[in-house]
Design a protein around this motif. Structure first.
Motif, PDB file in Angstrom:
ATOM      1  N   GLU A  60      -4.636 -13.231  11.297  1.00  0.00           N
ATOM      2  CA  GLU A  60      -3.743 -14.051  11.883  1.00  0.00           C
ATOM      3  C   GLU A  60      -2.171 -13.589  11.377  1.00  0.00           C
ATOM      4  N   ARG A  61      -2.003 -13.381  10.280  1.00  0.00           N
ATOM      5  CA  ARG A  61      -0.694 -13.336   9.709  1.00  0.00           C
ATOM      6  C   ARG A  61      -0.555 -11.482   9.803  1.00  0.00           C
ATOM      7  N   ILE A  62      -1.434 -10.698   9.820  1.00  0.00           N
ATOM      8  CA  ILE A  62      -1.236  -9.045   9.899  1.00  0.00           C
ATOM      9  C   ILE A  62      -0.829  -8.790  11.449  1.00  0.00           C
ATOM     10  N   VAL A  63      -1.412  -9.575  12.429  1.00  0.00           N
ATOM     11  CA  VAL A  63      -1.345  -9.273  13.817  1.00  0.00           C
ATOM     12  C   VAL A  63       0.030  -9.228  14.398  1.00  0.00           C
ATOM     13  N   PRO A  64       0.876 -10.220  14.056  1.00  0.00           N
ATOM     14  CA  PRO A  64       2.012 -10.276  14.756  1.00  0.00           C
ATOM     15  C   PRO A  64       3.036  -8.939  14.069  1.00  0.00           C
ATOM     16  N   ILE A  65       2.783  -8.653  12.955  1.00  0.00           N
ATOM     17  CA  ILE A  65       3.659  -7.651  12.289  1.00  0.00           C
ATOM     18  C   ILE A  65       3.206  -6.155  12.875  1.00  0.00           C
ATOM     19  N   LEU A  66       1.995  -5.915  13.232  1.00  0.00           N
ATOM     20  CA  LEU A  66       1.505  -4.814  13.710  1.00  0.00           C
ATOM     21  C   LEU A  66       1.803  -4.877  15.344  1.00  0.00           C
ATOM     22  N   LYS A  67       1.695  -5.981  15.888  1.00  0.00           N
ATOM     23  CA  LYS A  67       2.224  -5.954  17.233  1.00  0.00           C
ATOM     24  C   LYS A  67       3.589  -5.865  17.503  1.00  0.00           C
ATOM     25  N   ASN A  68       4.431  -6.300  16.468  1.00  0.00           N
ATOM     26  CA  ASN A  68       5.891  -5.764  16.637  1.00  0.00           C
ATOM     27  C   ASN A  68       6.086  -4.524  16.672  1.00  0.00           C
ATOM     28  N   ILE A 126     -12.005   2.424   1.847  1.00  0.00           N
ATOM     29  CA  ILE A 126     -11.123   1.177   1.662  1.00  0.00           C
ATOM     30  C   ILE A 126      -9.817   1.521   1.271  1.00  0.00           C
ATOM     31  N   LEU A 127      -9.056   1.164   2.480  1.00  0.00           N
ATOM     32  CA  LEU A 127      -7.474   1.382   2.319  1.00  0.00           C
ATOM     33  C   LEU A 127      -6.922   0.221   1.306  1.00  0.00           C
ATOM     34  N   ALA A 128      -7.177  -0.869   0.966  1.00  0.00           N
ATOM     35  CA  ALA A 128      -6.750  -1.937   0.259  1.00  0.00           C
ATOM     36  C   ALA A 128      -7.535  -2.942  -0.043  1.00  0.00           C
ATOM     37  N   VAL A 129      -7.428  -3.577  -1.196  1.00  0.00           N
ATOM     38  CA  VAL A 129      -8.211  -4.789  -1.465  1.00  0.00           C
ATOM     39  C   VAL A 129      -7.179  -5.924  -1.623  1.00  0.00           C
ATOM     40  N   VAL A 130      -7.401  -7.028  -0.873  1.00  0.00           N
ATOM     41  CA  VAL A 130      -7.154  -8.262  -0.968  1.00  0.00           C
ATOM     42  C   VAL A 130      -7.447  -9.314  -1.950  1.00  0.00           C
ATOM     43  N   CYS A 131      -6.968  -9.707  -3.167  1.00  0.00           N
ATOM     44  CA  CYS A 131      -7.440 -10.499  -3.902  1.00  0.00           C
ATOM     45  C   CYS A 131      -6.448 -10.878  -4.815  1.00  0.00           C
ATOM     46  N   ASP A 132      -6.673 -12.108  -5.589  1.00  0.00           N
ATOM     47  CA  ASP A 132      -5.548 -12.637  -6.368  1.00  0.00           C
ATOM     48  C   ASP A 132      -5.608 -12.034  -7.803  1.00  0.00           C
ATOM     49  N   GLY A 191      -9.196   0.442  -9.615  1.00  0.00           N
ATOM     50  CA  GLY A 191      -9.643   1.749  -8.795  1.00  0.00           C
ATOM     51  C   GLY A 191      -9.300   1.554  -7.073  1.00  0.00           C
ATOM     52  N   PHE A 192      -8.540   0.226  -6.945  1.00  0.00           N
ATOM     53  CA  PHE A 192      -8.003   0.106  -5.494  1.00  0.00           C
ATOM     54  C   PHE A 192      -6.656  -0.388  -5.524  1.00  0.00           C
ATOM     55  N   ARG A 193      -5.876   0.009  -4.422  1.00  0.00           N
ATOM     56  CA  ARG A 193      -4.732  -0.574  -4.206  1.00  0.00           C
ATOM     57  C   ARG A 193      -4.934  -2.248  -3.841  1.00  0.00           C
ATOM     58  N   THR A 194      -4.360  -3.195  -4.678  1.00  0.00           N
ATOM     59  CA  THR A 194      -4.708  -4.487  -4.621  1.00  0.00           C
ATOM     60  C   THR A 194      -3.549  -5.561  -4.067  1.00  0.00           C
ATOM     61  N   PHE A 195      -3.665  -6.241  -3.483  1.00  0.00           N
ATOM     62  CA  PHE A 195      -2.441  -6.780  -2.877  1.00  0.00           C
ATOM     63  C   PHE A 195      -2.966  -8.373  -2.988  1.00  0.00           C
ATOM     64  N   ASP A 203      -0.194 -13.059  -0.772  1.00  0.00           N
ATOM     65  CA  ASP A 203       1.309 -13.369  -0.424  1.00  0.00           C
ATOM     66  C   ASP A 203       1.999 -11.893  -0.124  1.00  0.00           C
ATOM     67  N   ARG A 204       1.455 -10.785  -0.066  1.00  0.00           N
ATOM     68  CA  ARG A 204       2.023  -9.565  -0.028  1.00  0.00           C
ATOM     69  C   ARG A 204       1.531  -8.869   1.373  1.00  0.00           C
ATOM     70  N   ILE A 205       1.556  -9.598   2.363  1.00  0.00           N
ATOM     71  CA  ILE A 205       1.089  -9.137   3.946  1.00  0.00           C
ATOM     72  C   ILE A 205       1.821  -8.029   4.279  1.00  0.00           C
ATOM     73  N   GLU A 206       3.182  -8.079   4.227  1.00  0.00           N
ATOM     74  CA  GLU A 206       4.001  -7.150   4.645  1.00  0.00           C
ATOM     75  C   GLU A 206       3.665  -5.615   4.096  1.00  0.00           C
ATOM     76  N   ASP A 207       3.481  -5.892   2.629  1.00  0.00           N
ATOM     77  CA  ASP A 207       2.966  -4.603   2.026  1.00  0.00           C
ATOM     78  C   ASP A 207       1.693  -4.151   2.582  1.00  0.00           C
ATOM     79  N   LEU A 208       0.776  -4.980   2.881  1.00  0.00           N
ATOM     80  CA  LEU A 208      -0.280  -4.527   3.382  1.00  0.00           C
ATOM     81  C   LEU A 208      -0.316  -4.036   4.591  1.00  0.00           C
ATOM     82  N   ALA A 209       0.613  -4.400   5.486  1.00  0.00           N
ATOM     83  CA  ALA A 209       0.763  -4.051   6.975  1.00  0.00           C
ATOM     84  C   ALA A 209       1.377  -2.632   6.893  1.00  0.00           C
ATOM     85  N   GLU A 210       2.126  -2.296   5.813  1.00  0.00           N
ATOM     86  CA  GLU A 210       2.675  -0.942   5.650  1.00  0.00           C
ATOM     87  C   GLU A 210       1.681  -0.217   5.390  1.00  0.00           C
TER      88      GLU A 210
END
Lengths: 156, 156
Positions: A19-27, A121-127, A132-136, A139-146
């Motif tokens: 839900e948070r990534i879609v608007p960034i990519l849509k833009n 695996i492009l990235a992992v989202v985890c607190d 071994g992975f780029r982890t976000f 709160d780092r949605i913009e970086d993940l979108a990049e």
């Protein structure tokens, strides 16, 4: 058209992430379809016209000026779904782990990664960070979108 | 893939006719999509995951083992709809009079025919006979299905 999966256990936060990534990519101008998996769903209320026609044996589409809904017997074969909806720029799947598509893995706990190791695996989202992975963090949605945009435009 | 419209005024009996025709055509092995027109519809209940993702700007598909639902911003351009769903054998439209596709006209009164004269009229369904057209009563669904099948296999 490219396909990206967002995988992780139930309640890990996949829907909120999408839900948070879609608007960034849509833009950025991408036409996006999100494919969700469901155990089952009701196509419509009993007795309604579309329900009657579906039950008579046809698939049904309902078109209004600005929306189109479609209910079919197509099922959940991801490759078939992608071939039908190939006019999108990006198809994001929520779930579909076993289809082994390129993916973002959403984890509550780093150890869960073991169940989602397939595809790229492009990235992992985890607190917590996951070795071994780029982890976000969530709160780092913009970086993940990049990261997703880089992947999307790779080789173009 | 062929496109057949079932046209006529509201409450003339279009949905019931389609509901009765579909099983007969399906028994002949045809894969059928029925496209209905609606002034507007709600894609889903507010707050549900699919609603959230649609409102974030993506189109949404929900897949279960035996069904696929899809909600999009595609709208009601019939030629666009047909080009997306070209994997059906037969697309039956309910309404879409102005698209001037080959058609069955459903009338409560013979004089109404004047408003549906466009495209090729295969047959008229009406309780009274309508001059110049093959007319079937609402009880002659099997005969009407024969006319549709003849049209469907024309030139093959």
């Amino acid at each position: 058209m490219k396909v990206l999966s967002v995988v992780g256990y139930s309640k890990a936060g996949k829907t909120t992430l999408i839900e948070r990534i879609v608007p960034i990519l849509k833009n950025k101008g991408l036409k996006i379809l999100v494919v969700k998996h469901a155990l089952d769903f009701e196509m419509d209320r009993e007795g309604k016209d579309s329900w009657r026609i579906f039950n008579a044996g046809a698939d049904v589409a309902i078109a209004s000026k600005d929306k189109l809904a479609f209910v079919s017997r197509i099922g959940d074969d991801l490759d078939e779904i992608c071939s039908i909806f190939n006019f999108y720029d990006l198809i994001i799947t929520e779930g579909f782990n076993r289809a082994c598509k390129d993916r973002i893995v959403v984890l509550r706990d780093p150890e869960e990664i073991e169940n989602f190791r397939c595809g790229r695996i492009l990235a992992v989202v985890c607190d917590e960070s996951v070795e071994g992975f780029r982890t976000f963090g969530f709160d780092r949605i913009e970086d993940l979108a990049e990261v997703i945009l880089e992947w999307f435009y790779e080789g173009r």
